[in-house]
Design an enzyme around this catalytic site. Structure first.
Site, PDB file in Angstrom:
ATOM      1  CD  GLU A 120       9.848   1.977  10.563  1.00 38.21           C
ATOM      2  OE1 GLU A 120       9.675   2.928   9.768  1.00 38.21           O
ATOM      3  OE2 GLU A 120       9.593   0.792  10.257  1.00 38.21           O
ATOM      4  CE  LYS A 124       3.031   3.427   3.236  1.00 37.56           C
ATOM      5  NZ  LYS A 124       3.134   3.486   4.700  1.00 37.56           N
ATOM      6  CE1 TYR A 168       0.991  -0.206   4.431  1.00 33.54           C
ATOM      7  CE2 TYR A 168      -0.081   1.916   4.359  1.00 33.54           C
ATOM      8  CZ  TYR A 168       0.729   1.010   5.003  1.00 33.54           C
ATOM      9  OH  TYR A 168       1.281   1.326   6.214  1.00 33.54           O
ATOM     10  NE  ARG A 181       6.778   4.423   0.484  1.00 36.94           N
ATOM     11  CZ  ARG A 181       6.484   5.218   1.512  1.00 36.94           C
ATOM     12  NH1 ARG A 181       7.442   5.544   2.378  1.00 36.94           N
ATOM     13  NH2 ARG A 181       5.275   5.711   1.672  1.00 36.94           N
ATOM     14  CG  HIS A 208       0.604 -20.743   3.046  1.00 36.20           C
ATOM     15  ND1 HIS A 208      -0.512 -21.429   3.448  1.00 36.20           N
ATOM     16  CD2 HIS A 208       1.041 -20.066   4.145  1.00 36.20           C
ATOM     17  CE1 HIS A 208      -0.744 -21.193   4.733  1.00 36.20           C
ATOM     18  NE2 HIS A 208       0.185 -20.368   5.173  1.00 36.20           N
TER      19      HIS A 208
HETATM   20  N1  PDD Z   1       2.693   5.257   7.533  1.00 29.72           N
HETATM   21  N2  PDD Z   1       7.395   3.995   8.942  1.00 29.72           N
HETATM   22  C1  PDD Z   1       6.238   3.310   8.980  1.00 29.72           C
HETATM   23  C2  PDD Z   1       6.231   1.977   9.642  1.00 29.72           C
HETATM   24  C3  PDD Z   1       5.071   3.855   8.406  1.00 29.72           C
HETATM   25  O1  PDD Z   1       3.922   3.159   8.438  1.00 29.72           O
HETATM   26  C4  PDD Z   1       5.131   5.142   7.816  1.00 29.72           C
HETATM   27  C5  PDD Z   1       3.933   5.777   7.198  1.00 29.72           C
HETATM   28  C6  PDD Z   1       6.359   5.824   7.809  1.00 29.72           C
HETATM   29  C7  PDD Z   1       6.508   7.180   7.176  1.00 29.72           C
HETATM   30  O2  PDD Z   1       6.438   7.078   5.764  1.00 29.72           O
HETATM   31  P1  PDD Z   1       5.919   8.300   4.876  1.00 29.72           P
HETATM   32  O3  PDD Z   1       6.719   9.499   5.244  1.00 29.72           O
HETATM   33  O4  PDD Z   1       6.186   7.877   3.476  1.00 29.72           O
HETATM   34  O5  PDD Z   1       4.466   8.451   5.191  1.00 29.72           O
HETATM   35  C8  PDD Z   1       7.476   5.214   8.378  1.00 29.72           C
HETATM   36  C9  PDD Z   1       1.509   5.666   6.804  1.00 29.72           C
HETATM   37  C10 PDD Z   1       1.243   7.132   6.843  1.00 29.72           C
HETATM   38  C11 PDD Z   1       0.343   4.818   7.242  1.00 29.72           C
HETATM   39  O6  PDD Z   1       0.549   3.619   7.354  1.00 29.72           O
HETATM   40  O7  PDD Z   1      -0.766   5.335   7.427  1.00 29.72           O
END
Ligand code: PDD
Length: 290
Positions: free
Chosen positions: A180, A148, A34, A53, A103
């Site tokens: 993070e 992601k 996503y 990405r 799977h």
């Molecule tokens: N999340 N790390 C994780 C685990 C994240 O889920 C996100 C963003 C980020 C920051 O990425 P970006 O700057 O590209 O939004 C870092 C989104 C916003 C979400 O899952 O809703």
């Protein structure tokens, strides 16, 4: 009231009329990826980077991309035409609907594409001015955090640790080093330098992270990417969070102890101003994507 329009496999439909098969591999296995792209006044922030990405995430899981970057931007544009104002666009691609649960990754499935837009929940003025409280936890997620993935159970359980403590985010440490937070990247400021965790498989490389890095370069702010031991995080002058929905936000307490002076610091105020300036220029631009 009719439900907002959302995108489902090429069509725009009311959100409450979209039906997904229980055999969809996104539902059964979390087998999908996503993106979340912020849009300010109809302009997508860093759309090309977000869709690049998405491509990297799809490559990592061997999923064929149904659109080019320009194609994605065009589809999001059609959706945004029905959603004025600042929006958060959620885009999900799963591996699709096989005839049975197995799977093993089936060949030749058409992916399921879903997109929705909702008002962008940018931080309130109070959050920006006072900062937010965070707690920490061990990073118990898997080894491919750079993807992601919609398999977010690890992130969900991590976020719940802070939700249960009434805090805004959960800062994660793996083997004694900062990774993070559950849905954000984390930055450490020490002695006038911004420190960021390495861009490896232990974090999601945020589009906002990369934008802050670029803004730091342009604004002549020292920015260093390297492993950050937990002790450095605990002794930081400032800590920040960044994400597409949080923008950049100061962490003013961690595990109940104040960070630095316990208020958003000067480096945060500078970076926040650079970010707001970037956003204002984007909203004034003519193109749908910067
Ligand atoms: N999340 N790390 C994780 C685990 C994240 O889920 C996100 C963003 C980020 C920051 O990425 P970006 O700057 O590209 O939004 C870092 C989104 C916003 C979400 O899952 O809703």
């Amino acid at each position: 009231m009719t439900a907002p329009l959302a995108h489902f496999n090429g069509a725009l439909l009311p959100l409450d009329q979209i039906r997904i098969s229980p055999l969809d591999r996104g539902f059964l296995f979390g087998d999908g990826v996503y993106e979340v792209v912020p849009a300010y006044g109809g302009r997508l922030l860093r759309a090309r980077e977000h869709f690049a990405r998405l491509q990297r995430s799809m490559d990592e899981i061997g999923l064929a991309n149904p659109h080019t970057i320009e194609g994605w931007i065009a589809e999001v544009g059609k959706l945004l035409a029905h959603h004025p104002g600042d929006q958060s666009v959620y885009i999900q691609v799963t591996r699709g609907v096989p005839p049975k649960r197995d799977h093993v990754i089936p060949k030749g499935l058409a992916p399921t594409v879903f997109m929705m837009a909702s008002p962008l929940p940018t931080p309130s003025r109070e959050m920006v001015e006072k900062g937010v409280a965070c707690v920490s936890a061990r990073d118990f997620r898997w080894e491919k955090c750079h993807i992601k993935s919609v398999s977010l159970l690890g992130n969900v359980l991590a976020r719940q640790v802070s939700a249960d403590a009434g805090a805004a985010e959960t800062v994660l440490f793996r083997d004694g080093f900062l990774t993070e937070a559950s849905a954000s990247n984390v930055f450490v400021v020490k002695g006038g330098t911004v420190l960021a965790a390495p861009q490896d498989h232990h974090i999601l490389l945020g589009i906002t992270y990369e934008l802050l890095q670029e803004l730091a370069r342009r604004g002549e702010v020292r920015f260093e990417v390297r492993p950050i031991p937990e002790a450095e995080v605990r002794a930081a002058d400032e800590l920040w969070l960044s994400s597409s929905t949080k923008e950049v936000l100061a962490i003013t307490s961690l595990d109940g102890r104040p960070v630095g002076a316990g208020v958003p610091g000067p480096m945060f105020r500078r970076m926040h101003a650079l970010f707001q300036d970037y956003k204002a220029k984007l909203a004034a631009a003519a193109a749908v994507a910067d």
